[in-house]
Scaffold this active site. Structure first.
Site, PDB file in Angstrom:
ATOM      1  N   ASN A  15       0.883  -1.171   0.000  1.00 57.02           N
ATOM      2  CA  ASN A  15       0.000   0.000   0.000  1.00 57.02           C
ATOM      3  C   ASN A  15       0.914   1.212   0.000  1.00 57.02           C
ATOM      4  OD1 ASN A  15      -1.851   2.010   0.436  1.00 57.02           O
ATOM      5  ND2 ASN A  15      -2.390   1.357   2.528  1.00 57.02           N
ATOM      6  N   LYS A  49       0.202   4.252  -0.378  1.00 58.89           N
ATOM      7  CA  LYS A  49      -0.419   5.460   0.204  1.00 58.89           C
ATOM      8  C   LYS A  49      -0.113   6.675  -0.687  1.00 58.89           C
ATOM      9  CE  LYS A  49      -0.250   3.270   4.677  1.00 58.89           C
ATOM     10  NZ  LYS A  49      -0.216   3.373   6.132  1.00 58.89           N
ATOM     11  N   GLU A  87      -7.007   5.000   7.380  1.00 63.31           N
ATOM     12  CA  GLU A  87      -6.770   6.420   7.075  1.00 63.31           C
ATOM     13  C   GLU A  87      -7.974   7.015   6.342  1.00 63.31           C
ATOM     14  OE1 GLU A  87      -2.965   5.709   5.267  1.00 63.31           O
ATOM     15  OE2 GLU A  87      -2.233   5.108   7.235  1.00 63.31           O
ATOM     16  N   GLU A 119      -5.974  -4.681  10.351  1.00 64.26           N
ATOM     17  CA  GLU A 119      -4.932  -3.689  10.604  1.00 64.26           C
ATOM     18  C   GLU A 119      -5.259  -2.925  11.887  1.00 64.26           C
ATOM     19  OE1 GLU A 119      -2.688  -2.632   6.801  1.00 64.26           O
ATOM     20  OE2 GLU A 119      -4.433  -1.322   6.851  1.00 64.26           O
ATOM     21  N   SER A 139       2.854  -2.021  10.570  1.00 61.59           N
ATOM     22  CA  SER A 139       4.289  -2.141  10.861  1.00 61.59           C
ATOM     23  C   SER A 139       4.827  -3.545  10.601  1.00 61.59           C
ATOM     24  CB  SER A 139       4.593  -1.695  12.298  1.00 61.59           C
ATOM     25  OG  SER A 139       4.224  -0.337  12.474  1.00 61.59           O
TER      26      SER A 139
HETATM   27  P1  PGA Z   1       2.544   0.276   7.680  1.00 59.71           P
HETATM   28  O1  PGA Z   1       1.113   0.503   7.002  1.00 59.71           O
HETATM   29  O2  PGA Z   1       3.060  -1.030   7.167  1.00 59.71           O
HETATM   30  O3  PGA Z   1       3.365   1.459   7.233  1.00 59.71           O
HETATM   31  O4  PGA Z   1       2.315   0.254   9.169  1.00 59.71           O
HETATM   32  C1  PGA Z   1       0.235  -0.567   6.810  1.00 59.71           C
HETATM   33  C2  PGA Z   1      -1.028  -0.068   6.171  1.00 59.71           C
HETATM   34  O5  PGA Z   1      -1.480   1.024   6.536  1.00 59.71           O
HETATM   35  O6  PGA Z   1      -1.605  -0.725   5.277  1.00 59.71           O
END
Ligand code: PGA
Length: 245
Positions: free
Chosen positions: A5, A7, A92, A162, A208
């Site tokens: 992802n 983002k 988000e 998540e 994470s």
């Molecule tokens: P991250 O994000 O691996 O940076 O914690 C995971 C996600 O939001 O899909």
């Protein structure tokens, strides 16, 4: 499945460079590999990766079919780029863009109707976990957004657990916490559909997850892979996670 992802990261040039690295290096993965990219990258990246084991996802789609919704991108538009998947309900989107379970159900409906496979995200915030309410929160998210679909439709959906407190924080859920929640999610799918549907549901862990902890998380029987944010922006790290599955 291991899904990235991106983002709101990477310009088109940076994104195509990363996609090219994955194209050249991801040859015979033992799991489904997906990258979720910003809308503007989709057509280019989907074309580049056509016929390779790396599949492409949008990170969102509109909750309306078409029309006067300035700035929105419909599920049909996403599908027309060659993308096959669509991340829906990321925390988000829920937090910053106020996407409710009802809105998300519409997004899932439109994604399915347009031949996209949703990667549907669920998970509790820190206060909810501290109050011991994580199971209730996740159950409501599933009940209100995806359990209304037929077993056939639901089979197209990948779930991603998540925990919001673990996203981008470096605070990964322990393998035991992940397994406990994933087993609970599978039990809900079993209760709402049946054991075969539950067995076939892919449930990803996200938050994470990185090249160091992925193998330990993926070793759990109910953790079928990961949804990867930060670590999916670096080809070597993302490939190490793919190899850990
Ligand atoms: P991250 O994000 O691996 O940076 O914690 C995971 C996600 O939001 O899909």
């Amino acid at each position: 499945m291991v899904a990235g992802n991106w983002k709101m990261n990477k310009t088109l040039q940076e994104g195509t460079a990363l996609a090219a690295e994955l194209k050249n290096n991801v040859k015979n993965p033992t799991c489904e590999v997906v990258i979720g990219t910003p809308f503007i990258h989709l057509a280019t990246v989907a074309e580049m990766l056509k016929g390779t084991p790396v599949h492409v996802a949008a990170e969102n789609c509109a909750d309306k079919e078409s029309g006067a919704f300035t700035g929105e991108v419909s599920a049909a538009m996403v599908r027309s780029t060659g993308a096959e998947y669509c991340i829906i309900g990321h925390s988000e989107r829920r937090q910053y863009y106020h996407e409710t379970n009802d809105i998300l159900r519409e997004k899932v409906r439109l994604a399915l109707a347009n031949g996209l496979k949703p990667i549907f995200c669920i998970g509790e915030v820190k206060e909810e976990r501290e109050a011991g309410r994580q199971n209730d929160v996740v159950r409501k998210q599933l009940e209100e957004s995806v359990f209304c679909f037929t077993a056939e439709e639901f089979a197209q959906i990948t779930l991603a657990y998540e925990p919001v407190w673990a996203i981008g924080t470096g605070l990964t859920a322990t393998p035991a916490q992940a397994q406990e929640m994933h087993a609970y999610i599978r039990s809900l799918v079993n209760a709402n559909y049946n054991a075969a549907v539950a067995d076939n549901t892919t449930i990803l862990y996200g938050g994470s997850c990185n090249e160091k902890n992925a193998a330990e998380l993926f070793a759990n029987p109910d953790v079928d892979g990961g949804l990867i944010g930060g670590a999916s922006l670096v080809a070597d790290k993302f490939m190490a996670i793919i190899n850990a599955r």
